[in-house]
Scaffold this motif. Structure first.
Motif, mmCIF file in Angstrom:
data_model
loop_
_atom_site.group_PDB
_atom_site.id
_atom_site.type_symbol
_atom_site.label_atom_id
_atom_site.label_comp_id
_atom_site.label_asym_id
_atom_site.label_seq_id
_atom_site.Cartn_x
_atom_site.Cartn_y
_atom_site.Cartn_z
ATOM 1 N N THR A 253 0.833 -1.203 0.000
ATOM 2 C CA THR A 253 0.000 0.000 0.000
ATOM 3 C C THR A 253 0.867 1.252 0.000
ATOM 4 O O THR A 253 0.606 2.207 -0.729
ATOM 5 N N LEU A 254 1.956 1.219 0.791
ATOM 6 C CA LEU A 254 2.867 2.360 0.811
ATOM 7 C C LEU A 254 3.463 2.595 -0.567
ATOM 8 O O LEU A 254 3.566 3.729 -1.036
ATOM 9 N N PHE A 255 3.853 1.521 -1.231
ATOM 10 C CA PHE A 255 4.438 1.664 -2.561
ATOM 11 C C PHE A 255 3.414 2.261 -3.534
ATOM 12 O O PHE A 255 3.721 3.158 -4.306
ATOM 13 N N VAL A 256 2.188 1.735 -3.473
ATOM 14 C CA VAL A 256 1.136 2.231 -4.363
ATOM 15 C C VAL A 256 0.885 3.716 -4.101
ATOM 16 O O VAL A 256 0.792 4.520 -5.029
ATOM 17 N N LEU A 257 0.830 4.096 -2.807
ATOM 18 C CA LEU A 257 0.578 5.502 -2.486
ATOM 19 C C LEU A 257 1.715 6.401 -2.963
ATOM 20 O O LEU A 257 1.482 7.496 -3.456
ATOM 21 N N SER A 258 2.956 5.901 -2.838
ATOM 22 C CA SER A 258 4.057 6.760 -3.270
ATOM 23 C C SER A 258 4.108 6.850 -4.795
ATOM 24 O O SER A 258 4.649 7.809 -5.343
ATOM 25 N N THR A 259 3.553 5.857 -5.486
ATOM 26 C CA THR A 259 3.442 5.979 -6.944
ATOM 27 C C THR A 259 2.387 7.017 -7.298
ATOM 28 O O THR A 259 2.537 7.804 -8.226
ATOM 29 N N LEU A 260 1.324 7.003 -6.532
ATOM 30 C CA LEU A 260 0.183 7.868 -6.822
ATOM 31 C C LEU A 260 0.431 9.319 -6.412
ATOM 32 O O LEU A 260 -0.052 10.252 -7.063
ATOM 33 N N TYR A 261 1.206 9.493 -5.334
ATOM 34 C CA TYR A 261 1.331 10.820 -4.738
ATOM 35 C C TYR A 261 1.759 11.916 -5.722
ATOM 36 O O TYR A 261 1.131 12.988 -5.747
ATOM 37 N N PRO A 262 2.810 11.692 -6.545
ATOM 38 C CA PRO A 262 3.203 12.776 -7.462
ATOM 39 C C PRO A 262 2.058 13.243 -8.365
ATOM 40 O O PRO A 262 1.947 14.442 -8.642
ATOM 41 N N PHE A 263 1.207 12.306 -8.774
ATOM 42 C CA PHE A 263 0.068 12.704 -9.609
ATOM 43 C C PHE A 263 -0.902 13.581 -8.820
ATOM 44 O O PHE A 263 -1.384 14.601 -9.307
ATOM 45 N N ILE A 264 -1.166 13.169 -7.595
ATOM 46 C CA ILE A 264 -2.084 13.943 -6.743
ATOM 47 C C ILE A 264 -1.524 15.332 -6.484
ATOM 48 O O ILE A 264 -2.222 16.337 -6.564
ATOM 49 N N TYR A 265 -0.217 15.362 -6.226
ATOM 50 C CA TYR A 265 0.448 16.635 -5.946
ATOM 51 C C TYR A 265 0.323 17.588 -7.132
ATOM 52 O O TYR A 265 -0.059 18.752 -6.975
ATOM 53 N N ILE A 266 0.624 17.065 -8.341
ATOM 54 C CA ILE A 266 0.561 17.906 -9.536
ATOM 55 C C ILE A 266 -0.869 18.397 -9.764
ATOM 56 O O ILE A 266 -1.106 19.564 -10.074
#
Lengths: 309, 293
Positions: free
Chosen positions: B23-36
């Motif tokens: 889950t942590l890995f998935v969230l860190s993949t997703l985070y840059p998209f959310i941030y942008i």
């Protein structure tokens, strides 16, 4: 001899007559490969010439290995060559295991739905262009507004202008490459895991093995041939790095650690128009790459056909 | 593995630890998209003062209005569509017939052509000779040059050829009984039967065309010809260090950061639309391609 040659021409004529439609279908592709991939190989001779774009390739005088000598005496080229190998090797150590670990972890997820969602997310960055990845990295690491520096400020540290500091470049480059590609690369290992016979797990289960033990003692050894082949391919590509991405991230202040052979070629050749010198650098790299890939391929064929495992 | 129900406590802990890490890995993949995404819809002032880390602050679409009113953005977007569809069509028109001919075992010279094509996987002339060749062919600063110059690659040819080779003989024989020519055979039998491989190759082409920037940047001079990725590169990378430009973008509603984030989001959207298909076929394609000469 003459007879055999005539016989050859006769059968050739017959084959051409019979298969003219196939040759017609093949022709555009053959022309394309000749025009765009083989014809440029003729241009490689400028690595041994004093090339001037006005004189053209044929009329430029030969200079032997002068450009190669110049390269080996050029500190910037030597630096670029070693940077290439250093970046590849660090990538081999830190980035190569990530997709394997990811595949093992995916395999342990019990819910098919959760697993599919997780895969969908981690494959996504592969489809995003390097320009956007670079844009995200620049945004993230911006000294004033970037989220990393905001975090540093929260814990009371000074902001760092990461992209201007040579000691940070390799970490940033490899870290963001892992973010982009590790998920997608796990596909190969997942396919290998899918091929593991379920009876192995069943009998291990009967013997009272735990999931952790089964992962270490069954799954991992079973995908070892795939891991070895991927490792060999990776070693074969040791002198190739993602220069299209590096061009977007590096700047003069980080050339010291970031400049690789391909970016050196780009700057000397396409931006600096020293075509002959840049071609020599490219040829040097291509020959090393060819030898590495060829030997890697030989070894992998040997390993997979003798089925050592 | 879902069949086992006899989990010990250790197994359960293992399962949980695995789920948490993943889950942590998935969230860190997703985070840059959310941030942008968050940056692109926040107010310029909030981003500049470092307030945006996850949720948008001072919700506004000003950055998108700024981007969508830029004529260059639309020109570049249109060009990318031309290169993506023109290029993919060209690739399929050249590679499908070619790969089909090479899949016919009786074709004389087949081995020679196969080796010549596979050789380009291992060795190519490199950046400068390729560039000079494009120059000699008069394809600098030409839309057609971009479309034709990158139409084929050995990997896709081999993928298609392997697939054609695997088409069962019986289909072919039935068609031959009806007196079909080779061209009819390709059109009526092989192409319909090879849809998965063709779609896979088409998707490979679409994604690499959509995302490609390097050669477009090198070969194209005219502002009116550049694709989206080159436009993005100019705005995001080249202008990043240009403070004058950055401050010209600064007003209360948008800033350099929010504008570039908005451009990025706008260029990712088409990728997200084809992504569900692409993912399915790419997975297959990667495994199909397992390059056998």
């Amino acid at each position: 001899m003459d007879h055999r040659f005539r016989e050859y021409l006769r059968t050739l004529g017959e084959d051409l007559k019979r298969d003219w439609q196939l040759y017609l279908l093949l022709a555009p592709m053959v022309i394309w490969f000749v025009l765009f991939l083989y014809k440029p190989m003729d241009g490689l001779q400028i690595a041994f010439k004093d090339f001037s774009i006005f004189r053209g390739v044929a009329a430029s005088p030969w200079v032997g290995f002068a450009h190669f000598q110049e390269l080996f005496n050029n500190g910037l080229f030597i630096r670029a060559f070693f940077n290439t190998i250093i970046i590849s090797s660090i990538g081999l150590i830190f980035a190569f295991p990530v997709p394997i670990i990811l595949a093992l972890m995916f395999n342990e997820v019990q819910s098919a739905v959760a697993r599919r969602w997780a895969q969908t997310v981690v494959y996504l960055p592969h489809f995003i262009s390097v320009v956007i990845v670079a844009g995200i990295v620049i945004n993230f690491l911006s000294p004033s507004t970037g989220v990393i520096n905001i975090l540093l400020k929260w814990v009371g540290l000074e902001p760092i202008y990461f992209l201007t500091q040579p000691e940070w470049f390799r970490t940033i480059f490899i870290g963001s490459s892992v973010w982009k590609e590790a998920g997608f690369e796990s596909i190969v290992y997942l396919a290998a895991i899918a091929g593991v016979s379920p009876t192995l797990y069943e009998s291990a289960r009967v013997d009272g093995a735990s999931r952790w033990q089964m992962m270490w003692r069954i799954t991992l050894p079973c995908i070892l041939p795939t891991i070895i082949i991927m490792l060999i391919i990776r070693i074969g590509n040791l002198v190739e790095v993602g220069f299209e991405y590096i061009i977007l991230l590096y700047q003069p202040s980080t050339y010291e650690t970031a400049d690789v052979v391909s970016t050196f070629i780009y700057r000397t050749g396409l931006q600096g128009t020293q075509y002959d010198l840049a071609t020599a650098a490219g040829l040097f790299n291509a020959v090393i790459a060819f030898v590495l890939v060829y030997s890697a391929n030989r070894i992998s064929r040997k390993l997979s056909s003798t089925s050592l495992w | 593995m879902a069949a086992f129900n006899l989990y010990t406590r250790g197994d359960k802990i293992f399962g949980w630890a695995n789920a948490v890490l993943l889950t942590l890995f998935v969230l860190s993949t997703l985070y840059p998209f959310i941030y942008i995404l968050a940056v692109s819809v926040s107010s310029g002032a909030a981003v500049t003062s470092g307030k945006v880390t996850f949720f948008p602050v001072g919700l506004t679409l000003a950055a998108y209005e700024r981007v969508l009113s830029d004529k260059m953005f639309w020109v570049a977007y249109g060009n990318t569509f031309i290169y993506t569809f023109g290029g993919t069509l060209m690739s399929l028109l050249i590679m499908i017939p070619g790969a089909y001919a090479l899949s016919r075992k009786r074709l004389r010279g087949r081995t020679f052509f196969n080796i010549a094509i596979a050789f380009t996987l291992w060795f190519n002339a490199g950046m400068i000779p390729f560039f000079l060749n494009m120059r000699d062919l008069g394809l600098l600063d030409s839309r057609f040059g971009i479309i034709i110059g990158f139409a084929c690659n050995a990997f896709n040819v081999i993928l298609l050829r392997n697939f054609f080779e695997a088409v069962p003989k019986s289909f072919e024989e039935a068609a031959k009984m009806d007196g079909a020519s080779e061209i009819q055979l390709l059109w009526k039998v092989f192409i319909p039967l090879s849809k998965p491989a063709i779609v896979t190759v088409a998707l490979f082409c679409i994604v690499s065309r959509w995302n490609g920037y390097f050669w477009a940047m090198v070969l194209l001079r005219g502002e009116d010809k550049i694709p989206l990725q080159v436009y993005l590169k100019r705005v995001i990378v080249d202008l990043n260090s240009n403070d004058e430009f950055a401050s010209s973008l600064l007003n209360a509603q948008y800033s350099f950061e929010t504008v570039t984030a908005a451009i990025m989001v706008a260029s990712i959207i088409p990728v997200l639309i084809i992504y569900p298909y692409a993912q399915r076929y790419f997975t297959k394609g990667i495994l199909l391609g397992g390059v056998k000469e």
